[in-house]
Design a protein around this motif. Structure first.
Motif, PDB file in Angstrom:
ATOM      1  N   GLY A   5       0.822  -1.207   0.000  1.00 43.92           N
ATOM      2  CA  GLY A   5       0.000   0.000   0.000  1.00 43.92           C
ATOM      3  C   GLY A   5       0.850   1.248   0.000  1.00 43.92           C
ATOM      4  N   PHE A   6       1.929   1.201  -0.773  1.00 44.22           N
ATOM      5  CA  PHE A   6       2.909   2.287  -0.764  1.00 44.22           C
ATOM      6  C   PHE A   6       2.328   3.584  -1.328  1.00 44.22           C
ATOM      7  CE2 PHE A   6       5.863   4.617  -3.555  1.00 44.22           C
ATOM      8  CZ  PHE A   6       6.788   5.078  -2.640  1.00 44.22           C
ATOM      9  N   GLY A   7       1.762   3.496  -2.539  1.00 41.53           N
ATOM     10  CA  GLY A   7       1.360   4.758  -3.157  1.00 41.53           C
ATOM     11  C   GLY A   7       0.568   4.576  -4.426  1.00 41.53           C
ATOM     12  N   TRP A   8       0.537   5.628  -5.214  1.00 43.92           N
ATOM     13  CA  TRP A   8      -0.329   5.661  -6.401  1.00 43.92           C
ATOM     14  C   TRP A   8       0.372   6.369  -7.547  1.00 43.92           C
ATOM     15  CZ3 TRP A   8      -2.198  10.854  -7.136  1.00 43.92           C
ATOM     16  CH2 TRP A   8      -2.029  11.698  -6.035  1.00 43.92           C
ATOM     17  N   PRO A   9       0.446   5.723  -8.706  1.00 43.55           N
ATOM     18  CA  PRO A   9       0.906   6.415  -9.914  1.00 43.55           C
ATOM     19  C   PRO A   9      -0.134   7.441 -10.336  1.00 43.55           C
ATOM     20  CG  PRO A   9       0.887   4.029 -10.211  1.00 43.55           C
ATOM     21  CD  PRO A   9       0.116   4.326  -8.978  1.00 43.55           C
ATOM     22  N   VAL A  10       0.347   8.534 -10.939  1.00 40.49           N
ATOM     23  CA  VAL A  10      -0.564   9.617 -11.305  1.00 40.49           C
ATOM     24  C   VAL A  10      -0.182  10.175 -12.667  1.00 40.49           C
ATOM     25  CG1 VAL A  10       0.836  11.301 -10.021  1.00 40.49           C
ATOM     26  CG2 VAL A  10      -1.546  11.842 -10.558  1.00 40.49           C
ATOM     27  N   PHE A  11      -1.194  10.475 -13.473  1.00 39.67           N
ATOM     28  CA  PHE A  11      -1.034  11.269 -14.677  1.00 39.67           C
ATOM     29  C   PHE A  11      -1.387  12.703 -14.280  1.00 39.67           C
ATOM     30  CE2 PHE A  11      -1.327   8.294 -18.604  1.00 39.67           C
ATOM     31  CZ  PHE A  11      -0.464   7.391 -17.999  1.00 39.67           C
ATOM     32  N   ALA A  12      -0.341  13.519 -14.103  1.00 44.37           N
ATOM     33  CA  ALA A  12      -0.541  14.913 -13.714  1.00 44.37           C
ATOM     34  C   ALA A  12      -0.962  15.727 -14.938  1.00 44.37           C
ATOM     35  CB  ALA A  12       0.740  15.473 -13.111  1.00 44.37           C
TER      36      ALA A  12
ATOM     37  N   LEU B   7      -1.417  14.996 -28.071  1.00 40.37           N
ATOM     38  CA  LEU B   7      -1.378  15.013 -26.611  1.00 40.37           C
ATOM     39  C   LEU B   7       0.043  14.655 -26.192  1.00 40.37           C
ATOM     40  CD1 LEU B   7      -3.079  15.042 -23.867  1.00 40.37           C
ATOM     41  CD2 LEU B   7      -3.070  12.550 -24.098  1.00 40.37           C
ATOM     42  N   ARG B   8       0.730  15.562 -25.502  1.00 42.70           N
ATOM     43  CA  ARG B   8       2.134  15.372 -25.138  1.00 42.70           C
ATOM     44  C   ARG B   8       2.228  14.770 -23.735  1.00 42.70           C
ATOM     45  NH1 ARG B   8       3.560  21.423 -25.486  1.00 42.70           N
ATOM     46  NH2 ARG B   8       1.494  21.358 -24.502  1.00 42.70           N
ATOM     47  N   ILE B   9       2.731  13.534 -23.672  1.00 41.40           N
ATOM     48  CA  ILE B   9       2.903  12.835 -22.397  1.00 41.40           C
ATOM     49  C   ILE B   9       4.390  12.793 -22.076  1.00 41.40           C
ATOM     50  CG2 ILE B   9       2.566  10.691 -21.119  1.00 41.40           C
ATOM     51  CD1 ILE B   9       0.159  10.097 -22.843  1.00 41.40           C
ATOM     52  N   LEU B  10       4.757  13.376 -20.954  1.00 41.55           N
ATOM     53  CA  LEU B  10       6.149  13.472 -20.528  1.00 41.55           C
ATOM     54  C   LEU B  10       6.423  12.381 -19.494  1.00 41.55           C
ATOM     55  CD1 LEU B  10       8.789  15.222 -20.608  1.00 41.55           C
ATOM     56  CD2 LEU B  10       7.764  16.600 -18.769  1.00 41.55           C
TER      57      LEU B  10
ATOM     58  N   ASP C 174       1.426  18.178 -21.717  1.00 44.34           N
ATOM     59  CA  ASP C 174       0.005  18.140 -21.374  1.00 44.34           C
ATOM     60  C   ASP C 174      -0.244  17.237 -20.173  1.00 44.34           C
ATOM     61  OD1 ASP C 174      -1.009  19.786 -23.624  1.00 44.34           O
ATOM     62  OD2 ASP C 174      -0.271  18.116 -24.841  1.00 44.34           O
ATOM     63  N   ILE C 175       0.520  16.131 -20.100  1.00 42.93           N
ATOM     64  CA  ILE C 175       0.471  15.196 -18.972  1.00 42.93           C
ATOM     65  C   ILE C 175       1.908  14.846 -18.632  1.00 42.93           C
ATOM     66  CG2 ILE C 175      -0.053  12.800 -18.309  1.00 42.93           C
ATOM     67  CD1 ILE C 175      -2.592  13.002 -20.010  1.00 42.93           C
ATOM     68  N   TYR C 176       2.254  14.810 -17.364  1.00 36.10           N
ATOM     69  CA  TYR C 176       3.502  14.150 -16.978  1.00 36.10           C
ATOM     70  C   TYR C 176       3.170  13.041 -15.990  1.00 36.10           C
ATOM     71  CZ  TYR C 176       3.956  16.699 -12.476  1.00 36.10           C
ATOM     72  OH  TYR C 176       3.761  17.206 -11.215  1.00 36.10           O
ATOM     73  N   ILE C 177       3.988  12.002 -15.982  1.00 36.43           N
ATOM     74  CA  ILE C 177       3.719  10.823 -15.167  1.00 36.43           C
ATOM     75  C   ILE C 177       4.616  10.846 -13.935  1.00 36.43           C
ATOM     76  CG2 ILE C 177       3.648   8.304 -15.106  1.00 36.43           C
ATOM     77  CD1 ILE C 177       3.171   8.327 -18.103  1.00 36.43           C
ATOM     78  N   SER C 178       4.000  10.649 -12.780  1.00 38.20           N
ATOM     79  CA  SER C 178       4.733  10.621 -11.528  1.00 38.20           C
ATOM     80  C   SER C 178       4.060   9.615 -10.602  1.00 38.20           C
ATOM     81  CB  SER C 178       4.765  12.021 -10.903  1.00 38.20           C
ATOM     82  OG  SER C 178       5.618  12.063  -9.791  1.00 38.20           O
ATOM     83  N   HIS C 179       4.425   9.649  -9.344  1.00 33.89           N
ATOM     84  CA  HIS C 179       3.748   8.826  -8.346  1.00 33.89           C
ATOM     85  C   HIS C 179       3.917   9.487  -6.989  1.00 33.89           C
ATOM     86  CE1 HIS C 179       7.916   7.274  -8.037  1.00 33.89           C
ATOM     87  NE2 HIS C 179       7.621   7.084  -6.759  1.00 33.89           N
ATOM     88  N   SER C 180       3.117   9.060  -6.038  1.00 33.59           N
ATOM     89  CA  SER C 180       3.195   9.605  -4.684  1.00 33.59           C
ATOM     90  C   SER C 180       2.932   8.497  -3.688  1.00 33.59           C
ATOM     91  CB  SER C 180       2.156  10.712  -4.486  1.00 33.59           C
ATOM     92  OG  SER C 180       2.087  11.107  -3.118  1.00 33.59           O
TER      93      SER C 180
ATOM     94  N   ASP D 198     -14.019  16.567 -12.696  1.00 29.96           N
ATOM     95  CA  ASP D 198     -13.391  17.618 -13.502  1.00 29.96           C
ATOM     96  C   ASP D 198     -12.023  17.191 -14.033  1.00 29.96           C
ATOM     97  OD1 ASP D 198     -13.664  20.364 -14.485  1.00 29.96           O
ATOM     98  OD2 ASP D 198     -11.945  20.812 -13.199  1.00 29.96           O
ATOM     99  N   VAL D 199     -11.528  16.034 -13.585  1.00 27.61           N
ATOM    100  CA  VAL D 199     -10.225  15.481 -13.984  1.00 27.61           C
ATOM    101  C   VAL D 199      -9.110  16.487 -13.657  1.00 27.61           C
ATOM    102  CG1 VAL D 199      -8.967  14.194 -15.750  1.00 27.61           C
ATOM    103  CG2 VAL D 199     -11.455  14.323 -15.869  1.00 27.61           C
ATOM    104  N   GLY D 200      -8.976  16.729 -12.350  1.00 30.06           N
ATOM    105  CA  GLY D 200      -7.880  17.567 -11.898  1.00 30.06           C
ATOM    106  C   GLY D 200      -6.540  16.897 -12.145  1.00 30.06           C
ATOM    107  N   PHE D 201      -6.469  15.634 -11.777  1.00 28.21           N
ATOM    108  CA  PHE D 201      -5.347  14.754 -12.086  1.00 28.21           C
ATOM    109  C   PHE D 201      -5.904  13.341 -12.105  1.00 28.21           C
ATOM    110  CE2 PHE D 201      -5.380  15.820  -7.565  1.00 28.21           C
ATOM    111  CZ  PHE D 201      -5.420  14.579  -6.945  1.00 28.21           C
ATOM    112  N   ILE D 202      -5.140  12.383 -12.612  1.00 31.56           N
ATOM    113  CA  ILE D 202      -5.688  11.046 -12.835  1.00 31.56           C
ATOM    114  C   ILE D 202      -4.881  10.017 -12.054  1.00 31.56           C
ATOM    115  CG2 ILE D 202      -6.284   9.294 -14.553  1.00 31.56           C
ATOM    116  CD1 ILE D 202      -6.350  11.550 -16.650  1.00 31.56           C
ATOM    117  N   LYS D 203      -5.476   9.502 -10.994  1.00 35.24           N
ATOM    118  CA  LYS D 203      -4.871   8.392 -10.252  1.00 35.24           C
ATOM    119  C   LYS D 203      -5.061   7.111 -11.057  1.00 35.24           C
ATOM    120  CE  LYS D 203      -5.342   5.456  -6.240  1.00 35.24           C
ATOM    121  NZ  LYS D 203      -6.205   4.989  -5.154  1.00 35.24           N
TER     122      LYS D 203
END
Length: 490
Positions: free
Chosen positions: A255-262, A343-346, A393-399, A454-459
């Motif tokens: 249960g470490f965390g969640w990838p996100v499309f910012a 759509l630019r995904i970083l 437009d989107i960058y990929i990270s996690h938290s 509203d799709v603020g960010f996408i978990k």
């Protein structure tokens, strides 16, 4: 393999991290790789114990809070020395906190809630709020975008040298090879027993060497060969191989965390809410998580922002998660007036699971009618480019899952995403001001629902993190930001 000078003595701990820290000032960075290193060098007023409770660090004790919740009197330790030999005093704290409010992502989010920070007597700092602000102590405890304390004479926007109070200080640094931390002889630890990041920080290793190792397979091989005593962020598929090793063992953070499309709300394609919603409809969360982690023992597709068992677990809006309907997404794109702009995904391959999710997302989005441009860069470059809204437009990270939702700044208008929607903004402000826990959970549910609508960010889902350590290494607990001040080698 990287060429690293021999450092095999029992008093030296070699740590493989995913890349080179681009700064040693955690005030100005939200990168995990910066937090992991700098928590050994600089300190904050408070920290978190093993149960994610706020605990004092440079503060002598927990604050005294006025009945109206607006005035915090924070007593300071009187035995703390900076690496330059100067003693910690209230002026250092006041100037450091004001710098944090000005420069830090999370500090900026708190700035309009803080009316004044001032010294009160020889060993107390007083923070006066303009409105009750429930996340304050958690923000002061966080090592990421940290409210780090520096000497009052060392408060430039860009620090030439980081002067902290931590158990270690920077020794030799060879870019792209290693960063050596050595014991600070003037350090005085707290007397309480070690409890997560709280209590005694033991200064056990003579040296800690952080070795930037961008390739995940190189981190695995270096761990298995004995080159590394600890390796961060291992691929899920390496778990069984490391488990079978006679010299190393995996560490699972469940249960470490969640990838996100910012999502970029400031410029470009995703400023159109219809296109944001279409992207969310098209993403196949199960396929993305399988591609990223390979086995469902490492992940769970889950639209709620917190897993089962957390007090912040709410269900608002989760019917909008994992729709996975290309035809419906195509209709939404058409209704939104999509004109074929790419759509630019970083993303980066230093966290390999980010890249694997990006590959699956690209295919799914193209099936829905979007043109997709996948921009693959190293993690340091991604960290720079995500600050320029013209480049993505989107960058990929996690938290990691964090004990206070307000530590996730993406909910707020001050984050680099720039997500602002009038009703959501009202909910967010009410959430920050509310101090009753039951009411805060209710408001957080509304905030989660607004994010999905509203799709603020996408978990994308929940995941377990895989770390690795030598079987000879002791005193290191699994953590999103592992620390090594109590580490020893047999």
């Amino acid at each position: 393999m990287l060429m690293v000078p021999p450092a095999l003595a029992a008093g030296v701990v070699n740590v493989a991290i995913v890349g080179e820290p681009d700064t040693l000032d955690p005030v100005v960075s939200t990168k995990d790789v910066v937090s992991i290193v700098t928590q050994h060098v600089v300190e904050t007023l408070y920290t978190f114990d093993s149960q994610w409770n706020v605990a004092p660090l440079l503060a002598k004790d927990m604050p005294s809070i006025s009945p109206d919740g607006l005035v915090y009197d924070i007593p300071l330790r009187t035995d703390v020395t900076f690496h330059d030999g100067s003693a910690l005093d209230p002026e250092d704290v006041v100037s450091s906190l004001n710098r944090w409010l000005k420069l830090a992502t999370r500090g900026k989010g708190a700035a309009d809630k803080i009316a004044e920070i001032k010294a009160v007597g020889p060993d107390t700092v007083q923070i006066t709020l303009s409105t009750p602000y429930a996340p304050l102590l958690s923000l002061l405890a966080f090592s990421n975008s940290a409210a780090a304390i520096y000497p009052s004479e060392n408060q430039a926007d860009q620090l030439e040298k980081v002067v902290g109070t931590g158990p270690y200080q920077v020794g030799e640094r060879v870019p792209d090879q290693y960063l050596q931390l050595v014991r600070f002889d003037g350090f005085k630890p707290r007397e309480e027993p070690t409890n997560g990041g709280a209590g005694k920080r033991g200064q056990v290793p003579d040296e800690i060497r952080f070795i930037p190792t961008p390739d995940p397979n190189t981190r695995v091989e270096g761990l298995l060969s004995g080159q590394f005593d600890f390796a961060d962020s291992l691929p899920a598929e390496s778990f069984d191989r490391v488990s079978a090793s006679s010299t190393a063992e995996p560490m699972m953070l469940e249960g470490f965390g969640w990838p996100v499309f910012a999502v970029n709300h400031k410029e470009g394609l995703m400023t159109n809410p219809g296109i944001r919603q279409a992207v969310q409809m098209a993403l196949p969360m199960d396929d993305m998580m399988f591609a990223a982690f390979g086995d469902d023992k490492f992940f769970k597709t889950d639209g709620a922002m917190y897993p089962e068992g957390w007090p912040w677990r709410v269900e608002n809006g989760i019917e909008l998660y994992n729709v996975n309907d290309p035809a419906k997404a195509a209709e939404a794109l058409s209704a939104a007036g999509y004109d074929g702009t790419p759509l630019r995904i970083l993303t980066s391959r230093q966290y390999e699971f980010h890249y694997k999710m990006a590959e699956v997302a690209k295919m799914a989005l193209e099936a829905a009618g979007l043109k997709v441009q996948l921009d693959v860069v190293d993690w340091a470059t991604l960290g720079e480019q995500r600050n320029n809204p013209a480049l993505w437009d989107i960058y990929i990270s996690h938290s990691p899952f964090l004990p206070e939702p307000a530590l996730t700044d993406m909910y707020f208008t001050t984050s680099r995403l720039g997500w602002s929607e009038p009703e959501k903004d009202k909910i967010a402000e009410a959430f920050l001001a509310e101090t009753d826990q039951a009411k805060r959970v209710e408001l957080f549910g509304q905030l989660q629902g607004a994010n999905l609508a509203d799709v603020g960010f996408i978990k994308i889902g929940n995941f377990n993190a895989v770390l690795g350590k030598s079987k000879a290494l002791n005193g290191v607990d699994p953590s999103p930001w592992p620390y090594f001040w109590n580490a020893s080698k047999e």
